[in-house]
Design a protein around this motif. Sequence first.
Motif, PDB file in Angstrom:
ATOM      1  N   ALA A  94       0.810  -1.219   0.000  1.00  0.00           N
ATOM      2  CA  ALA A  94       0.000   0.000   0.000  1.00  0.00           C
ATOM      3  C   ALA A  94       0.843   1.269   0.000  1.00  0.00           C
ATOM      4  CB  ALA A  94      -0.942   0.002   1.200  1.00  0.00           C
ATOM      5  N   SER A  95       2.149   1.137   0.091  1.00  0.00           N
ATOM      6  CA  SER A  95       3.029   2.307   0.149  1.00  0.00           C
ATOM      7  C   SER A  95       3.169   2.947  -1.231  1.00  0.00           C
ATOM      8  CB  SER A  95       4.413   1.903   0.666  1.00  0.00           C
ATOM      9  OG  SER A  95       4.318   1.305   1.931  1.00  0.00           O
ATOM     10  N   ARG A  96       3.303   4.262  -1.256  1.00  0.00           N
ATOM     11  CA  ARG A  96       3.544   4.941  -2.535  1.00  0.00           C
ATOM     12  C   ARG A  96       4.915   4.598  -3.083  1.00  0.00           C
ATOM     13  NH1 ARG A  96       5.283   9.214  -5.607  1.00  0.00           N
ATOM     14  NH2 ARG A  96       6.833   9.917  -4.093  1.00  0.00           N
ATOM     15  N   VAL A  97       5.891   4.456  -2.188  1.00  0.00           N
ATOM     16  CA  VAL A  97       7.261   4.138  -2.588  1.00  0.00           C
ATOM     17  C   VAL A  97       7.644   2.801  -1.985  1.00  0.00           C
ATOM     18  CG1 VAL A  97       9.672   4.866  -2.557  1.00  0.00           C
ATOM     19  CG2 VAL A  97       7.849   6.589  -2.690  1.00  0.00           C
ATOM     20  N   VAL A  98       8.099   1.890  -2.818  1.00  0.00           N
ATOM     21  CA  VAL A  98       8.589   0.590  -2.363  1.00  0.00           C
ATOM     22  C   VAL A  98      10.066   0.501  -2.724  1.00  0.00           C
ATOM     23  CG1 VAL A  98       8.455  -1.908  -2.656  1.00  0.00           C
ATOM     24  CG2 VAL A  98       6.354  -0.544  -2.599  1.00  0.00           C
ATOM     25  N   TRP A  99      10.900   0.207  -1.728  1.00  0.00           N
ATOM     26  CA  TRP A  99      12.328   0.025  -1.931  1.00  0.00           C
ATOM     27  C   TRP A  99      12.631  -1.477  -1.956  1.00  0.00           C
ATOM     28  CZ3 TRP A  99      15.663   4.249  -2.418  1.00  0.00           C
ATOM     29  CH2 TRP A  99      15.117   5.500  -2.129  1.00  0.00           C
ATOM     30  N   ALA A 100      13.407  -1.912  -2.939  1.00  0.00           N
ATOM     31  CA  ALA A 100      13.686  -3.346  -3.085  1.00  0.00           C
ATOM     32  C   ALA A 100      15.137  -3.545  -3.487  1.00  0.00           C
ATOM     33  CB  ALA A 100      12.760  -3.963  -4.131  1.00  0.00           C
ATOM     34  N   ARG A 101      15.654  -4.707  -3.135  1.00  0.00           N
ATOM     35  CA  ARG A 101      17.015  -5.057  -3.522  1.00  0.00           C
ATOM     36  C   ARG A 101      17.038  -5.465  -4.994  1.00  0.00           C
ATOM     37  NH1 ARG A 101      19.639  -5.460   1.207  1.00  0.00           N
ATOM     38  NH2 ARG A 101      21.539  -6.103   0.120  1.00  0.00           N
ATOM     39  N   ASP A 102      18.072  -5.034  -5.701  1.00  0.00           N
ATOM     40  CA  ASP A 102      18.274  -5.487  -7.071  1.00  0.00           C
ATOM     41  C   ASP A 102      18.925  -6.866  -7.018  1.00  0.00           C
ATOM     42  OD1 ASP A 102      18.847  -5.755  -9.785  1.00  0.00           O
ATOM     43  OD2 ASP A 102      20.751  -4.672  -9.596  1.00  0.00           O
ATOM     44  N   LEU A 103      18.201  -7.882  -7.457  1.00  0.00           N
ATOM     45  CA  LEU A 103      18.697  -9.251  -7.422  1.00  0.00           C
ATOM     46  C   LEU A 103      19.082  -9.766  -8.804  1.00  0.00           C
ATOM     47  CD1 LEU A 103      16.195 -10.852  -4.873  1.00  0.00           C
ATOM     48  CD2 LEU A 103      18.349  -9.663  -4.442  1.00  0.00           C
ATOM     49  N   GLY A 104      19.197  -8.882  -9.765  1.00  0.00           N
ATOM     50  CA  GLY A 104      19.529  -9.296 -11.117  1.00  0.00           C
ATOM     51  C   GLY A 104      18.282  -9.362 -11.978  1.00  0.00           C
ATOM     52  N   ASP A 105      18.474  -9.292 -13.281  1.00  0.00           N
ATOM     53  CA  ASP A 105      17.363  -9.158 -14.212  1.00  0.00           C
ATOM     54  C   ASP A 105      16.333 -10.275 -14.054  1.00  0.00           C
ATOM     55  OD1 ASP A 105      15.840  -8.204 -16.318  1.00  0.00           O
ATOM     56  OD2 ASP A 105      16.957  -9.350 -17.812  1.00  0.00           O
ATOM     57  N   ALA A 106      16.785 -11.515 -13.984  1.00  0.00           N
ATOM     58  CA  ALA A 106      15.846 -12.650 -13.930  1.00  0.00           C
ATOM     59  C   ALA A 106      14.961 -12.574 -12.692  1.00  0.00           C
ATOM     60  CB  ALA A 106      16.617 -13.960 -13.961  1.00  0.00           C
ATOM     61  N   GLU A 107      15.554 -12.287 -11.561  1.00  0.00           N
ATOM     62  CA  GLU A 107      14.781 -12.200 -10.323  1.00  0.00           C
ATOM     63  C   GLU A 107      13.937 -10.929 -10.289  1.00  0.00           C
ATOM     64  OE1 GLU A 107      14.471 -14.276  -7.471  1.00  0.00           O
ATOM     65  OE2 GLU A 107      15.178 -15.665  -9.001  1.00  0.00           O
ATOM     66  N   ASP A 108      14.501  -9.826 -10.767  1.00  0.00           N
ATOM     67  CA  ASP A 108      13.780  -8.557 -10.705  1.00  0.00           C
ATOM     68  C   ASP A 108      12.472  -8.608 -11.483  1.00  0.00           C
ATOM     69  OD1 ASP A 108      15.847  -7.635  -9.200  1.00  0.00           O
ATOM     70  OD2 ASP A 108      16.681  -6.299 -10.720  1.00  0.00           O
ATOM     71  N   ARG A 109      12.414  -9.438 -12.542  1.00  0.00           N
ATOM     72  CA  ARG A 109      11.188  -9.533 -13.337  1.00  0.00           C
ATOM     73  C   ARG A 109      10.007  -9.996 -12.480  1.00  0.00           C
ATOM     74  NH1 ARG A 109      14.169 -12.524 -17.343  1.00  0.00           N
ATOM     75  NH2 ARG A 109      15.089 -11.117 -18.897  1.00  0.00           N
ATOM     76  N   LYS A 110      10.292 -10.826 -11.493  1.00  0.00           N
ATOM     77  CA  LYS A 110       9.222 -11.310 -10.608  1.00  0.00           C
ATOM     78  C   LYS A 110       8.560 -10.135  -9.879  1.00  0.00           C
ATOM     79  CE  LYS A 110      11.614 -15.701  -9.707  1.00  0.00           C
ATOM     80  NZ  LYS A 110      12.223 -16.554  -8.658  1.00  0.00           N
ATOM     81  N   LEU A 111       9.396  -9.213  -9.366  1.00  0.00           N
ATOM     82  CA  LEU A 111       8.843  -8.078  -8.634  1.00  0.00           C
ATOM     83  C   LEU A 111       8.202  -7.082  -9.588  1.00  0.00           C
ATOM     84  CD1 LEU A 111       8.644  -7.318  -5.654  1.00  0.00           C
ATOM     85  CD2 LEU A 111      10.620  -5.821  -5.959  1.00  0.00           C
ATOM     86  N   LEU A 112       8.787  -6.917 -10.766  1.00  0.00           N
ATOM     87  CA  LEU A 112       8.191  -6.026 -11.760  1.00  0.00           C
ATOM     88  C   LEU A 112       6.816  -6.533 -12.187  1.00  0.00           C
ATOM     89  CD1 LEU A 112      11.366  -5.338 -13.925  1.00  0.00           C
ATOM     90  CD2 LEU A 112      10.122  -3.647 -12.555  1.00  0.00           C
ATOM     91  N   THR A 113       6.692  -7.840 -12.301  1.00  0.00           N
ATOM     92  CA  THR A 113       5.399  -8.423 -12.651  1.00  0.00           C
ATOM     93  C   THR A 113       4.404  -8.265 -11.502  1.00  0.00           C
ATOM     94  OG1 THR A 113       6.499 -10.047 -14.062  1.00  0.00           O
ATOM     95  CG2 THR A 113       4.239 -10.541 -13.376  1.00  0.00           C
ATOM     96  N   TYR A 114       4.895  -8.416 -10.282  1.00  0.00           N
ATOM     97  CA  TYR A 114       4.036  -8.287  -9.102  1.00  0.00           C
ATOM     98  C   TYR A 114       3.495  -6.862  -8.987  1.00  0.00           C
ATOM     99  CZ  TYR A 114       2.620  -8.669  -4.176  1.00  0.00           C
ATOM    100  OH  TYR A 114       1.909  -8.673  -3.005  1.00  0.00           O
ATOM    101  N   TYR A 115       4.362  -5.873  -9.274  1.00  0.00           N
ATOM    102  CA  TYR A 115       3.967  -4.461  -9.173  1.00  0.00           C
ATOM    103  C   TYR A 115       3.811  -3.866 -10.578  1.00  0.00           C
ATOM    104  CZ  TYR A 115       5.116  -4.467  -4.166  1.00  0.00           C
ATOM    105  OH  TYR A 115       5.144  -4.708  -2.814  1.00  0.00           O
ATOM    106  N   THR A 116       2.873  -4.389 -11.325  1.00  0.00           N
ATOM    107  CA  THR A 116       2.716  -3.936 -12.714  1.00  0.00           C
ATOM    108  C   THR A 116       2.276  -2.474 -12.799  1.00  0.00           C
ATOM    109  OG1 THR A 116       0.482  -4.870 -12.672  1.00  0.00           O
ATOM    110  CG2 THR A 116       2.235  -6.220 -13.633  1.00  0.00           C
ATOM    111  N   GLY A 117       1.622  -1.977 -11.792  1.00  0.00           N
ATOM    112  CA  GLY A 117       1.122  -0.602 -11.847  1.00  0.00           C
ATOM    113  C   GLY A 117       2.102   0.442 -11.365  1.00  0.00           C
ATOM    114  N   ARG A 118       3.309   0.040 -11.043  1.00  0.00           N
ATOM    115  CA  ARG A 118       4.287   0.994 -10.511  1.00  0.00           C
ATOM    116  C   ARG A 118       5.363   1.310 -11.547  1.00  0.00           C
ATOM    117  NH1 ARG A 118       4.480   1.631  -4.845  1.00  0.00           N
ATOM    118  NH2 ARG A 118       2.925   0.371  -3.747  1.00  0.00           N
TER     119      ARG A 118
END
Length: 601
Positions: free
Chosen positions: A525-549
Amino acid sequence: MDLFETFKSSDNPIGFSAVDYLELALAVMLLAMALAWRPYVAPFGARLARRMWTCMAILFAAPIALRLALLPHHPPPVPDLYDEFGHLLVADTLRHFRLANPPHALHQFFETFFVLQQPSYSSIYPIGPGIVLALGALLGSPWIGVLAMSGILCALCYWMLRGWTSAGYALLGGVFAILLYGPMNQWTNNYWGGGFAAAAGCLAYGALPRLRNTGFPRYSVLLGLGVAMYLISRPYESIFLILSIAAYFAPLLNRARAQALSPARLRLAAVALAVASTGLLVTAAQNKSVTHRVLELPYTLSQYQYGVPAALTIFPQPEPHNPLTPQQEADYRMQRGFRPTGGETLETYFGRLIYRTRYYRFYFYPPLYIALAAYLISLAGKRRRFRDFWAPGTCLLFALGINFFPQFQFHYMAACVPLFLLISVEGLRRIARLDGGPLAARALIFLCLAQFFFWYGLHLGETPALAELRSYDTWNSINNPDTQIRRDIAAKVAKLPGNVLIFVRYWPQHMFRKEWVYNAADIDASRVVWARDLGDAEDRKLLTYYTGRAAYLFEPDARPPKLGPYAPEAAPEQVAAPSRPTPAAPDKNKKTPKIELLNAR
């Protein structure tokens, strides 16, 4: 030419160097206080000291007003250390009317210091300081709670001293509290929460003589409240608080056991125990919510999962059972390094105890060391009461008990804050009884006031030249210059439109203690979410999870730090910690836990 620029050399219109300016400023302040003391300050203070509620109101408002006056040059503090972010997470969790948060589905992106990800997403810290921060947040900012606690602490120090000494010396102790724990103190300018535990000590120790002398039930309630507050802020040190309270009442049992165990006394004890037990109930409730075990502290679970914080020196150093990020691995090695390499011995224990005496400067202005010496010397005299030995004995008990911590932090001794003030003012009282003592006692008081107003004045009217003097102001803690980067990045992030996801990519030379992955209690629910960069393959999972950001990339190790659109990077190879192999699965029954590092940069 700026007059203060002449601090840099003696090449100025009046031929003064920096030392000359300091000497002149000290002389002027001492002269002004000496001239004003007898006709104005002393009579006014004597009248004011007898009005307890008026004194408490003034002592509450004064440190707050003094700190607010510094805002033009010293804005509200920005959290920088992971301890501060941990307490702020507790506060935000409480604002959601819960004691723990559900774990995130992709929690590997949010690994950080002193925060559990499983079985709940929660800080490892007790709830006490977070209550203050949460109340402040409801009023607009967690720092409002910190500022209010600064005033409450100074007022309670005076209230505590009123039970132990005369009204005049109690007011003097309240003034010392402002000087030491007011506008320029660490507890007023960060989010570590030392003021909450110190206020708990004031309530507990201030109730003791009142309860003994009057037997009023309200003092049983205040005694129990002080213990409860300490239990939910400093659980380990609560042992020494309770032992010191028991020691205070021990002589009563020896003198008149029948009277001490009378029904009225037992009822008072029952009231205190009932109120104090609320601290245990709150702790148990937090344990159940965070660790899912009533008797397991979040702090203890963190030691099992991450190997930190470091255990007491009498216990084996815990080994991590969870995968660690490179930053967590570096922190684990650092905390392990705090412990004696060959194990705890009497030599290492007492060597650490002696070394830590330098940190007690936090609780005393230099002139008050003379008052401390006077108090301790007076204990060798005749006709000394048990209570005269009780205060320094309690401080010694705390010092010995917390010496098992591999590190020293000022809030470990928070309960002793009012006792240090009691020893200071009683030391001045003993000095004042000597021939020529009143003048000597006033001189010590003037020196404390002069030191405070000198440094406060420099911060109040700060110029670039005066800012260079900060390096000599070693015991004040106001606006750490290292937080400027966080202020700048926060300002940039605030201008980003909509909801954003910021990946943090650390470079190999990153200083592990400068962590950036901290989030609110409700991450999604936060406007800003901070996340660790785990590399392209892993990052896609979070990008898919937060499609609206909108996704951004932050590189704190660039010079200057870089914030821009997210750019994918291939995941680095896994690197195992060289000193320990990798476990198949976390298991408390395994005696040789192993580590693997997350794919993080």
